[in-house]
Design an enzyme around this catalytic site. Sequence first.
Site, PDB file in Angstrom:
ATOM      1  N   LYS A  23      -5.628   6.605  -7.184  1.00  0.00           N
ATOM      2  CA  LYS A  23      -5.002   6.516  -5.847  1.00  0.00           C
ATOM      3  C   LYS A  23      -4.148   6.048  -5.057  1.00  0.00           C
ATOM      4  CE  LYS A  23      -6.865   4.463  -1.517  1.00  0.00           C
ATOM      5  NZ  LYS A  23      -7.930   3.263  -0.858  1.00  0.00           N
ATOM      6  N   ASN A  24      -4.180   4.836  -5.721  1.00  0.00           N
ATOM      7  CA  ASN A  24      -2.432   3.869  -5.199  1.00  0.00           C
ATOM      8  C   ASN A  24      -1.488   3.945  -6.034  1.00  0.00           C
ATOM      9  OD1 ASN A  24      -4.364   2.538  -3.632  1.00  0.00           O
ATOM     10  ND2 ASN A  24      -5.040   0.776  -5.173  1.00  0.00           N
ATOM     11  N   CYS A 116      -8.986  -0.818   5.439  1.00  0.00           N
ATOM     12  CA  CYS A 116     -10.013  -1.639   5.049  1.00  0.00           C
ATOM     13  C   CYS A 116      -9.812  -2.796   5.707  1.00  0.00           C
ATOM     14  CB  CYS A 116     -10.220  -2.112   3.653  1.00  0.00           C
ATOM     15  SG  CYS A 116     -11.421  -0.671   2.661  1.00  0.00           S
ATOM     16  N   ARG A 121      -3.201  -6.930   7.383  1.00  0.00           N
ATOM     17  CA  ARG A 121      -2.360  -6.370   6.683  1.00  0.00           C
ATOM     18  C   ARG A 121      -1.057  -5.982   7.689  1.00  0.00           C
ATOM     19  NH1 ARG A 121      -6.061  -2.676   3.590  1.00  0.00           N
ATOM     20  NH2 ARG A 121      -4.515  -2.034   2.119  1.00  0.00           N
ATOM     21  N   ASP A 306      -7.647  -5.679  -5.548  1.00  0.00           N
ATOM     22  CA  ASP A 306      -8.844  -5.026  -5.245  1.00  0.00           C
ATOM     23  C   ASP A 306      -9.696  -5.048  -6.747  1.00  0.00           C
ATOM     24  OD1 ASP A 306      -7.838  -3.723  -3.574  1.00  0.00           O
ATOM     25  OD2 ASP A 306      -6.878  -1.895  -4.783  1.00  0.00           O
ATOM     26  N   ARG A 400     -13.826   6.762   0.132  1.00  0.00           N
ATOM     27  CA  ARG A 400     -12.256   7.308  -0.331  1.00  0.00           C
ATOM     28  C   ARG A 400     -11.265   6.650  -1.586  1.00  0.00           C
ATOM     29  NH1 ARG A 400     -10.419   2.327   2.605  1.00  0.00           N
ATOM     30  NH2 ARG A 400      -8.619   2.759   2.739  1.00  0.00           N
TER      31      ARG A 400
END
Length: 432
Positions: A23-24, A116, A121, A306, A400
């Site tokens: 995903k990243n 999230c 951030r 993560d 997600r």
Amino acid sequence: MAGDYIITGGRPLNGTVRVPAAKNSVLPLLAASLLCSGPVRLCGVPELADVAESLALLRSAGCTAERQGADVRVDGVPGSGTLAAGPAGRMRASILFCAPLLARLGRAQTVLPGGCRIGARPIDLHLAGLVQMGACPQLEGERLLLTAPAGLHGADITLRFPSVGATETLLLAAALAQGETTLRGAAREPEIEDLAAFLNRCGGRVQGAGTGTVRVQGVRRLHGCSFVPLPDRITAATFACACAAAGGRVELAGCAPRLYAPVLEILEQMGCGVVRRSDAAVITRFGRLYGPGRVFTGAYPALATDAAPLLAAVLLCAEGPGSIEDVIFERRFGCAAGFAALGGRVRVEGRTLYAEPGGTLQGTVLEAPDLRGGAALVLAGLGVGDGSCVRVLDAGHIRRGYADLAGDLRRLGADCRAGRTGTEAGRQTKKL
């Protein structure tokens, strides 16, 4: 659709998981497709909620963006510099789509990114670097407008922190900028290397990705290509930790163990068996788990932030104490309240989660606080051995980052299924 996860623990896992595309990596690659004058095909893209939001952003910019089987195809020159507010406001990675629009159209308008709630951030590093390259930002409430009246130009930029997102934004901006950009203090994550490899495949000139200094010589045009994103090291870490929590044997295929080496090393210290191959790892846990002592996250190649909640779920099953400090985000352990409700002996002080042995895990109803925290609660449910049921109410966080977490665990032998949506399940809380 958002749904809930119903887990009855006490069943060991056995089988093979093929790790999907990261995903990243996929999200910045989709943003990079805005730079290309020809069609882009990303192969083997998982059906994640964040991928769907990214495709909506591309369509709002005027491109054709659609799934074709397991692949995603993006085509067309962006005709609008305004990103749809809905998807942009729900996803942290939406900020990455601004730099390509700025480079192609001289203008990008969006809202502040969502994602999230795991701590501050900020996007100040993104904006400061873009300003050095000729951008003019205007922030009014939640609305962000970026313009580059004279176009973007190369610059010598030093990041005060190796931010993955800021590194990606500035690589995207530099790809078509006039002249050379030198980015010092860059993030070194594998996803940065993947983005650079994609840009170079499309005709870009990026050197040094994966090191602290990246140099980009801007080009006039990028063409499209077909590209296979790298595998998802966080998904691999998830199933490694699932095996540790539930017991059993799980093979993680298609992902080099070096990409998530810190997780494997910690699980070994806790008593798991780990067999490493070139592009696979086999995790086993048939005996006791021991506390790992003090563990810290950090920038790559250290333990990924993560992965911290996922490892924290394993600590609940250990016979000794352990702690995990996350140096990246100050609210990484939103899952701690859920761990405590399960019966785990945990506490959070500052950025550190502490776990002590002696807790008795039992079924209850929990609420997913965020993407990885939600997945961690599901893993913790696997370790409940008294036959009681754990329900994780989810407002869409887990989808997600995982296309079918319940199904994947069920195929490994877990008693885990997707339940009704959060609103309906909430009415059943007192009956469980």
